[in-house]
Scaffold this active site. Structure first.
Site, PDB file in Angstrom:
ATOM      1  N   ASP A   1      -0.446  -1.185   7.186  1.00  0.00           N
ATOM      2  CA  ASP A   1      -1.876  -1.325   7.511  1.00  0.00           C
ATOM      3  C   ASP A   1      -2.561  -2.294   6.551  1.00  0.00           C
ATOM      4  O   ASP A   1      -2.830  -3.438   6.898  1.00  0.00           O
ATOM      5  CB  ASP A   1      -2.574   0.045   7.475  1.00  0.00           C
ATOM      6  CG  ASP A   1      -2.158   0.932   8.635  1.00  0.00           C
ATOM      7  OD1 ASP A   1      -2.379   0.531   9.785  1.00  0.00           O
ATOM      8  OD2 ASP A   1      -1.613   2.020   8.381  1.00  0.00           O
TER       9      ASP A   1
ATOM     10  N   CYS B   1       0.870  -1.174   0.000  1.00  0.00           N
ATOM     11  CA  CYS B   1       0.000   0.000   0.000  1.00  0.00           C
ATOM     12  C   CYS B   1       0.910   1.227   0.000  1.00  0.00           C
ATOM     13  O   CYS B   1       1.826   1.294  -0.820  1.00  0.00           O
ATOM     14  CB  CYS B   1      -0.963  -0.035   1.191  1.00  0.00           C
ATOM     15  SG  CYS B   1      -0.176  -0.333   2.787  1.00  0.00           S
TER      16      CYS B   1
END
Length: 577
Positions: free
Chosen positions: A318, A313
């Site tokens: 996360d 990401c």
């Protein structure tokens, strides 16, 4: 014997609770290791060693990356042979270490491409996205890059914009150097497929593009790789998940925000056999989106291609661990990786290694209510289906379904009109995982769907309740969704105990009739994933607890977690905060 087994289970459960307790209070930093963290690191190495021979990429004191493990595991091949003398390395670890040292500057926060899962000889890797010129120059300075100097603040400092035009004009030469090293590392790890979870093409900070992505590299340095843009909401979105009493059904990301400019782009070769209409991706709720993306990743690594996969990401701490963890657990449930590990052991390994030791900021996320970590393990109830299995099943013959791989789950999810049921679906919208009718035709080229989704789903969306979120239908009250502890995992969505006993599966706000008492039969995969989820809920209940957003649902959440806590020998002391 039974008492001994029970005692061992209790100890492992306490070990997980202790891990989560520490994790909820501390972000891992390689240069600040305590004896408690040292035990976690050693435990991870022991668990990896149960099924694999591996080498170590050294990151002592975090000199390569401050929030990567001090000892980074490079899995080489499966082996349960305990004799260490029989280990023969398949890689030049010194060359790998050198590539790592050279390539760390190419990616945001120095979070270089790192192999974390080995499946069928293929590496599943993780990283952050590419560093943009703002971050690169702000962290290191032009002279540092080419002088071979050192900068101890690299791993920890924040981005500092640099407006020097002369420096900016050096972009091409600088990027050729650092991204060239990144590409060499990817190729050394035999990675061909790159899945980018960013919803942006570039991350903008202070008005500057501080991070970039392979998909928008102007020089097309990554043209040799197969790039997939699979935009997925960031950790902020999971505040909405928590505020809806941890309900993902019906929770839809708002794709019309100004910063969202990365379209879903998937090569046609990966859309043929999944029976998913990717043009509808902007209308999917969080359950459907996560399920379909996981199916895609599993399909890629289970293809006949011998190349590996990179998932990332922005910062890689996360969304990246979310999908890495789901991949590891899904493959484990099939017996395809970590075959000797018990549910408590695989849960410990993925929490400790995939989340904690790779720098997930759980204390910060909990303080903001961004429960992406909890979502990951609670989501296991949605992937118990054999549809997520990498074990290839022989197509059924002499059947009207001979051209498709129908399973029991397919039959469970057929629309009522296809099944002849007297119970109709909601005329507004029903959150069925996917349409099980014939797959729709898709363009032969990579599918760019950013302009299709909003129009296709505009009739289904309600008013935005927050800038990030769009809801469909009225959320089902939590007490109606509270599952019976013995039947909860038998559907891909939460259902009430009464409805389970009556033969209904609740998906979103629409009940779906199921012939007979139950349709989804138990499987080893389902049992393994349910065991992991129950262990997690018990440990989470006894440490972090869930924060109820409304008094009416406090009792339901407390009751749910208390059931699991009693079931595995832990009693939640602070289930509701």
């Amino acid at each position: 014997m039974a008492a001994a087994v029970s005692g061992a289970t209790a100890r492992k459960s306490e070990e997980i609770a202790d891990l989560i307790d520490l994790f909820s209070k501390t972000q891992y930093r390689a240069k600040e290791v305590t004896p408690r963290v040292d035990r976690i690191e050693k435990r991870c190495l022991e668990l990896f060693g149960r099924d694999y021979k591996f080498s170590i990429v050294q990151n002592s004191n975090g000199e390569v990356c401050g929030h990567y493990p001090r000892q980074i595991v490079y899995l080489e091949y499966e082996s349960t042979e305990p004799n260490k003398e029989s280990f023969e390395s398949t890689v030049q670890i010194s060359k790998l270490q050198d590539l790592v040292n050279r390539s760390k500057l190419a990616r945001c926060r120095g979070r270089f491409v790192c192999p974390v899962i080995l499946y069928n000889g293929k590496h599943v890797c993780r990283s952050s996205t590419l560093a943009g010129w703002g971050e690169l120059y702000g962290r290191t300075g032009y002279n540092y890059i080419f002088s071979g100097g050192s900068d101890d603040t690299w791993a920890e400092s924040e981005e500092v914009p640099e407006d020097d035009t002369a420096v900016r004009n050096g972009d091409s030469q600088l990027f050729d150097k650092v991204r060239g090293s990144d590409i060499k590392l990817l190729k050394y790890l035999s990675v061909r497929f790159i899945c980018d979870l960013m919803v942006e093409n570039k991350k903008v900070k202070f008005g500057l593009n501080v991070t970039s992505s392979e998909k928008v590299d102007k020089a097309q340095r990554y043209a040799d790789f197969t790039l997939l843009s699979v935009p997925y909401p960031g950790c902020e979105f999971f505040k909405d998940y928590k505020d809806r009493d941890y309900t993902a059904e019906g929770l839809v990301f708002n794709w019309n925000q100004d910063f969202v400019d990365a379209p879903l782009t998937i090569p046609a070769c990966f859309t043929k056999n999944l029976n998913i209409d990717w043009r509808e991706y902007q209308s999917w709720d969080l359950v459907q989106q996560t399920q379909n993306y996981l199916k895609l990743l599993l399909h890629i690594i289970n293809s006949d291609d011998e190349s590996g996969l990179l998932v990332h990401c922005i910062s890689g701490w996360d969304r990246t661990p979310l999908f890495v963890s789901l991949l590891r657990l899904s493959l484990w449930a099939d017996g395809a990786v970590h075959a000797s590990l018990e549910p408590a052991e695989i849960l410990y390994l993925t929490i400790a290694y995939d989340w904690f030791l790779f720098g997930h900021m759980l204390p910060d996320r909990l303080s903001k209510g961004e429960e992406i970590f909890f979502f990951c393990f609670n989501f296991l109830k949605h992937i118990v289906s054999e549809k997520f299995s990498v074990i290839r099943k022989q197509r059924r013959k002499n059947s009207q379904f001979k051209d498709t791989d129908f399973t029991v789950d397919d039959l469970c999810q057929l629309k009522s009109r296809d099944r002849g049921s007297v119970t109709s679906l909601s005329s507004d919208f029903s959150l069925i995982t996917e349409d099980t009718s014939a797959p729709s035709s898709l363009p032969p080229e990579p599918v760019d769907l950013i302009s299709i989704g909003p129009q296709a789903s505009s009739g289904r969306k309600a008013m935005n309740s927050s800038p990030q979120t769009v809801f469909w239908n009225r959320p089902v009250p939590f007490e109606e969704r509270l599952p019976h502890p013995l039947t909860e995992g038998r559907s891909s969505s939460s259902s009430s105990s009464n409805q389970s006993e009556q033969g209904f599966i609740r998906t979103g706000s629409s009940p779906l009739a199921v012939p007979g008492t139950r349709c989804m039969y138990g499987s080893e995969r389902q049992a393994r994933l349910e065991a992991v989820r129950e262990l997690f809920l018990a440990a989470y209940s006894s440490t972090v607890g869930l924060k109820s957003s409304s008094p009416s649902s406090s009792g339901a959440i407390s009751g749910l977690l208390e059931q699991f806590a009693r079931g595995v020998g832990l009693r939640g002391t602070n289930a509701i905060v």
